[in-house]
Design a protein around this motif. Structure first.
Motif, short mmCIF file in Angstrom:
data_model
loop_
_atom_site.label_atom_id
_atom_site.label_comp_id
_atom_site.label_asym_id
_atom_site.label_seq_id
_atom_site.Cartn_x
_atom_site.Cartn_y
_atom_site.Cartn_z
N LEU A 246 133.15 -63.21 64.23
CA LEU A 246 132.69 -62.31 65.32
C LEU A 246 132.15 -61.06 64.80
O LEU A 246 131.43 -60.20 65.16
N CYS A 247 133.06 -60.62 63.71
CA CYS A 247 132.81 -59.32 63.27
C CYS A 247 131.24 -59.28 62.55
O CYS A 247 130.76 -58.12 62.50
N ARG A 248 130.93 -60.04 62.19
CA ARG A 248 129.50 -60.59 61.59
C ARG A 248 128.43 -60.24 62.54
O ARG A 248 127.25 -59.96 62.47
N GLU A 249 129.00 -60.23 63.96
CA GLU A 249 128.04 -60.07 65.15
C GLU A 249 128.21 -58.51 65.80
O GLU A 249 127.41 -58.22 66.49
N ARG A 250 129.12 -57.90 64.99
CA ARG A 250 129.50 -56.48 65.59
C ARG A 250 130.44 -56.75 66.91
O ARG A 250 129.90 -57.00 67.94
N VAL A 251 131.70 -56.27 66.64
CA VAL A 251 132.54 -56.31 67.81
C VAL A 251 132.91 -54.85 68.31
O VAL A 251 133.22 -54.05 67.58
N HIS A 252 133.28 -55.01 69.72
CA HIS A 252 134.13 -53.94 70.32
C HIS A 252 135.72 -54.40 70.32
O HIS A 252 135.92 -55.36 70.79
N VAL A 253 136.60 -53.45 70.03
CA VAL A 253 137.90 -53.99 70.08
C VAL A 253 138.75 -52.76 71.03
O VAL A 253 138.64 -51.73 70.99
N GLU A 254 139.12 -53.39 72.15
CA GLU A 254 140.02 -52.65 73.03
C GLU A 254 141.46 -53.17 73.26
O GLU A 254 141.68 -54.15 73.10
N ARG A 255 142.37 -52.28 73.60
CA ARG A 255 143.64 -52.47 73.77
C ARG A 255 143.74 -53.34 74.98
O ARG A 255 143.16 -53.32 76.00
N TRP A 256 144.65 -54.35 74.77
CA TRP A 256 144.97 -55.40 75.85
C TRP A 256 146.15 -54.84 76.62
O TRP A 256 147.32 -54.98 76.22
N LEU A 257 146.03 -54.02 77.72
CA LEU A 257 147.04 -53.57 78.73
C LEU A 257 147.42 -54.46 79.54
O LEU A 257 146.60 -55.48 80.08
N PRO A 258 148.66 -54.65 79.91
CA PRO A 258 149.07 -55.82 80.73
C PRO A 258 148.27 -55.39 82.13
O PRO A 258 148.39 -54.37 82.70
N LYS A 259 147.77 -56.53 82.67
CA LYS A 259 147.09 -56.44 84.04
C LYS A 259 147.87 -57.04 85.21
O LYS A 259 148.94 -57.82 85.00
N ALA A 260 147.37 -56.38 86.33
CA ALA A 260 148.19 -56.77 87.58
C ALA A 260 147.59 -58.37 88.02
O ALA A 260 146.84 -58.77 87.52
N SER A 261 148.68 -58.89 88.84
CA SER A 261 148.24 -60.37 89.23
C SER A 261 148.28 -60.25 90.82
O SER A 261 148.88 -59.56 91.59
N LEU A 262 147.49 -61.35 91.16
CA LEU A 262 147.40 -61.65 92.79
C LEU A 262 147.81 -62.95 92.94
O LEU A 262 147.17 -63.98 92.26
N GLY A 263 148.89 -63.21 93.80
CA GLY A 263 149.06 -64.64 93.98
C GLY A 263 149.20 -65.29 92.64
O GLY A 263 148.94 -66.70 92.71
N GLY A 264 149.74 -64.82 91.74
CA GLY A 264 150.40 -65.44 90.55
C GLY A 264 149.11 -65.83 89.41
O GLY A 264 149.12 -66.41 88.66
N ARG A 265 148.18 -64.95 89.85
CA ARG A 265 147.09 -65.18 88.96
C ARG A 265 146.75 -63.48 88.43
O ARG A 265 146.66 -62.72 89.10
N VAL A 266 146.27 -63.63 87.17
CA VAL A 266 145.88 -62.35 86.41
C VAL A 266 144.40 -61.80 87.28
O VAL A 266 143.74 -62.87 87.49
N CYS A 267 144.32 -60.86 87.68
CA CYS A 267 142.89 -60.48 88.21
C CYS A 267 142.36 -59.23 87.76
O CYS A 267 142.86 -58.32 87.10
N ASP A 268 141.31 -59.39 88.09
CA ASP A 268 140.35 -58.10 87.85
C ASP A 268 139.12 -57.97 88.88
O ASP A 268 139.09 -58.88 89.80
N VAL A 269 138.39 -56.95 89.18
CA VAL A 269 137.53 -56.85 90.14
C VAL A 269 135.96 -56.41 89.58
O VAL A 269 136.12 -55.63 88.77
N ARG A 270 135.15 -57.07 89.98
CA ARG A 270 133.58 -56.62 89.82
C ARG A 270 133.42 -55.79 91.01
O ARG A 270 133.39 -56.22 92.05
#
Lengths: 390, 307
Positions: A246-270
């Motif tokens: 993957l690094c040979r393709e150029r990567v962005h690395v960000e910290r994995w912060l614990p995410k909130a969940s809804l109804g027992g599923r990890v969620c994000d929103v677009r």
């Protein structure tokens, strides 16, 4: 009469939806400039564009011929740069389409950069017109390292990231050790959605990489494929090979912060931001850390999330979305992906996508993203369009 | 996927935040978050602030959330801190150690310790729960009042179950064990479970949960004639890899018919088998059917909670 000129892949769903929205509003079909024709030099935007036109730049994705042409166009610059995986221009044009195969992603971006730079200079020299995007912004939002840096500088809440290019797994380990981070997301800097995304965690000599990227070894070479299946690589050797590739393709690395969940599923929103306002949205639910999968993950309406937030918190989210788009002042719209801390008190924009408005089922005040965008153009621009809509 | 506890003994569980009052009747979750970890505020710091700020005397329960983001410390220091503060928890009846979700730490990466000092320190405790099997021990406790014991893991060590087979818990009504998979340290065998299945321990048992088990088909086979079924009301084999083979054994068992409830949700049984199970003269939960992942020409079944 005012026209829409759309740069797009003619068969794409995005264009269909945009055409539907125009029709719904009683407007004429757009003039379509195909990416492939532009890349082959068969047409130039300057030949098409007339005074009072409105230019829309759609995603160049989901068309393999366009991918070939972009890779070919980026070949010489990629070779000059000589830092990431690249292939010859001729080889690029002869690539066979393979489901999920990951092609040199930096080279693709450099091809797009060359095209968009040309495009922007044509737009700058064109007769007075309106543009729904700035080609330079579209380009920067296709570079996660650069986009993250801009949002951070603008004071937008983002996930902490390394902010620098990482050469390989060994280099990554040493930076992470220095920072004391043991959970990160490794993403392709120029990838879309879950393409090449790895949730990486390490602890006491154990390692686990969760990803939809599949490694296939062929003639001593590692090929990467995006798949529908979530894989877990659990040996240091496998993870090293994966991250190195993957690094040979150029990567962005960000910290994995614990995410909130809804109804027992990890969620994000677009959230789609149009003319500075957070409009349509979709909550994405996942059993695992990868929330932005196209397939297999569940969706929920925006209300499911809003019911967990105070009005004040929602206001902060809307403000962050506005601030993110103000960092790209000449772009009418963008799609932001947001995550929340487990107690929903903190939020961060983890991605801003120039083409993040493909949410066909989401409505805001009864309108989809495309209608909102057209109305925003009409409101601010051409009296001609506005007159026809009223 | 496991979520944070929302209730315990009927009380809502809420995150305790320094400087914010607890809602009346709520059970606090004392945890550190990433910001704390960054700012070098340890769980011990948080717990000390909590003891100072909160009137802990009336609390019915205490939930311990994330206590170490670097996975470098096991829960022994948490156990010690709670035991040392026992006099401040006069009403405490419920304790949960390690209410940590996968977004914070994978279940099999949670470092647990010997929790038996908690049972010794709190003779009135009715509920003890823990998440994470690595390093977890409860020994062979003697405790007059414990009604519920819950151990959630991605893989449970057989030694924990063998030791429980010699426990003296006359009040225990609810025993819930996540057996997990061998890939994550699960080594429990049918033999280890024998004292429990034969009803030699836990005379008051009403609920038996052998959940999230890769060996659930075997467990079902062993349960068919297990005397413990005469004692309990609810058998919970949910979250595991139950297929038609194990389900058929349950179907054929006259003892199963004497139960009030059979919880099999998250399973790999065929539609036809699910229909048959629903015909049993008791409440049967066969929701959340799984189809298995097929690749390399093989169908792979996974338990719901592993890693």
């Amino acid at each position: 009469m005012a026209r829409f000129v759309v740069l797009a892949n003619p068969d794409c769903r995005r264009l269909r939806l945009f055409e539907c929205a125009l029709q719904k509003l009683g407007l004429s079909p757009p003039v379509v400039v195909p990416y492939a024709a532009l890349l082959r030099g068969e047409v130039r935007l300057a030949q098409v564009l007339r005074a009072d036109d409105t230019v829309r730049i759609e995603s160049p994705g989901r068309d393999f011929e366009v991918e070939r042409l972009l890779l070919a166009r980026g070949a010489s610059e990629a070779q000059r740069e000589n830092r990431f995986r690249c292939i010859e221009s001729e080889a690029a044009l002869q690539l066979e389409e393979e489901r999920g195969r990951l092609h040199p992603s930096r080279q693709w971006f450099l091809g797009l950069r060359s095209l968009f730079e040309e495009l922007q200079s044509e737009l700058d020299a064109a007769p007075p017109h309106r543009a729904m995007h700035d080609a330079r912004h579209c380009l920067e939002m296709s570079d996660k390292i650069a986009c993250h840096a801009r949002l951070l500088a603008a004071g937008v809440p983002v996930a902490p990231a390394l902010g620098a290019e990482i050469e390989n797994f060994e280099a990554l380990l040493s930076v992470l050790k220095e920072r004391g981070w043991n959970r990160v997301f490794v993403k392709l800097s120029h990838g879309s959605s879950a393409s090449g995304v790895v949730a990486l965690q390490m602890s006491r000599g154990r390692v686990l990489a969760t990803t939809t990227t599949e490694m296939v070894e062929q003639n001593g070479e590692i090929r990467l494929y995006n798949s529908r299946r979530v894989r877990r690589y659990q040996t240091w050797r496998e993870v090293e090979v994966l991250i190195d590739a993957l690094c040979r393709e150029r990567v962005h690395v960000e910290r994995w912060l614990p995410k909130a969940s809804l109804g027992g599923r990890v969620c994000d929103v677009r959230l789609v931001i149009i003319d500075g306002q957070a409009r349509q949205g979709k909550v994405r639910l996942s059993r695992g850390p990868l929330t932005n999968l196209h397939l297999g993950n569940e969706r929920a309406p925006l209300e499911a999330l809003k019911s967990r937030l105070t009005e004040e918190k929602w206001g902060e989210i809307v403000a962050s979305c506005g601030a993110a788009m103000r960092a790209y002042p000449h772009s009418l719209m963008g799609g932001a992906d947001l995550v929340f801390s487990p107690d929903f008190r903190r939020h961060a924009i983890i991605e801003l996508n120039a083409w993040g408005d493909l949410l066909p089922d989401a409505r805001c005040e009864g309108r989809d993203t495309y209608e909102d965008e057209i109305r925003a153009v009409a409101y601010f621009g051409s009296a001609g369009i506005l007159a026809r809509m009223e | 996927m496991i979520d944070h506890l929302e209730t315990l003994l009927g009380h809502p569980v809420v995150d305790w935040k320094a400087g914010e009052p607890l809602p009346a009747g709520a059970i606090p979750r004392v945890a550190i978050d990433y910001d704390d970890y960054e700012n070098k505020r340890s769980w011990t710091d948080a717990f000390e602030e909590f003891l100072e700020e909160v009137d802990t005397g009336p609390l019915a329960g205490l939930v311990v959330g994330a206590y170490d983001f670097a996975s470098s410390q096991n829960s022994a220091f948490v156990v010690e801190a709670i035991v040392a503060a026992r006099d401040q928890f006069a009403s405490l009846r419920a304790l949960f150690i390690g209410d940590i979700v996968s977004e914070e730490n994978e279940i099999s990466w949670i470092l647990q310790s010997d929790l038996s000092p908690l049972l010794e320190a709190f003779p009135d405790l009715e509920y003890l729960g823990a998440r994470g099997g690595d390093g977890l021990k409860v020994g062979s406790p003697r405790h007059a009042n414990l009604k519920t014991l819950v151990i959630e893991s991605g893989g449970l060590d057989g030694g924990v179950v063998r030791a429980l087979g010699e426990a003296d818990l006359p009040a225990l009504e609810h025993l819930e064990l996540y057996l997990g998979t061998d890939e994550y340290g699960g080594t429990v065998t049918i033999e280890d479970l024998a004292p429990i299945l034969e009803g030699r321990v836990f005379p008051a048992l009403k609920y038996l949960g052998l959940r999230d088990a890769e060996i659930v088909d075997e467990v079902a086979g062993a349960l068919v004639t297990a005397p413990v079924l005469n004692r309990i009301e609810t058998l919970d084999l949910s979250l595991g890899t139950l297929g038609d083979e194990g389900a058929q054994a349950l179907l054929d068992s006259p003892l199963v018919r004497g139960l009030k409830k059979l919880d099999l949700h998250y399973h790999f049984c065929t539609d036809a088998m699910q229909e048959k199970l629903k015909q049993l003269p008791l409440e049967v939960d066969v929701s959340d059917a799984q189809s298995g992942d097929e690749w390399d020409g093989e169908v792979h079944r996974y338990v719901a909670v592993n890693e």
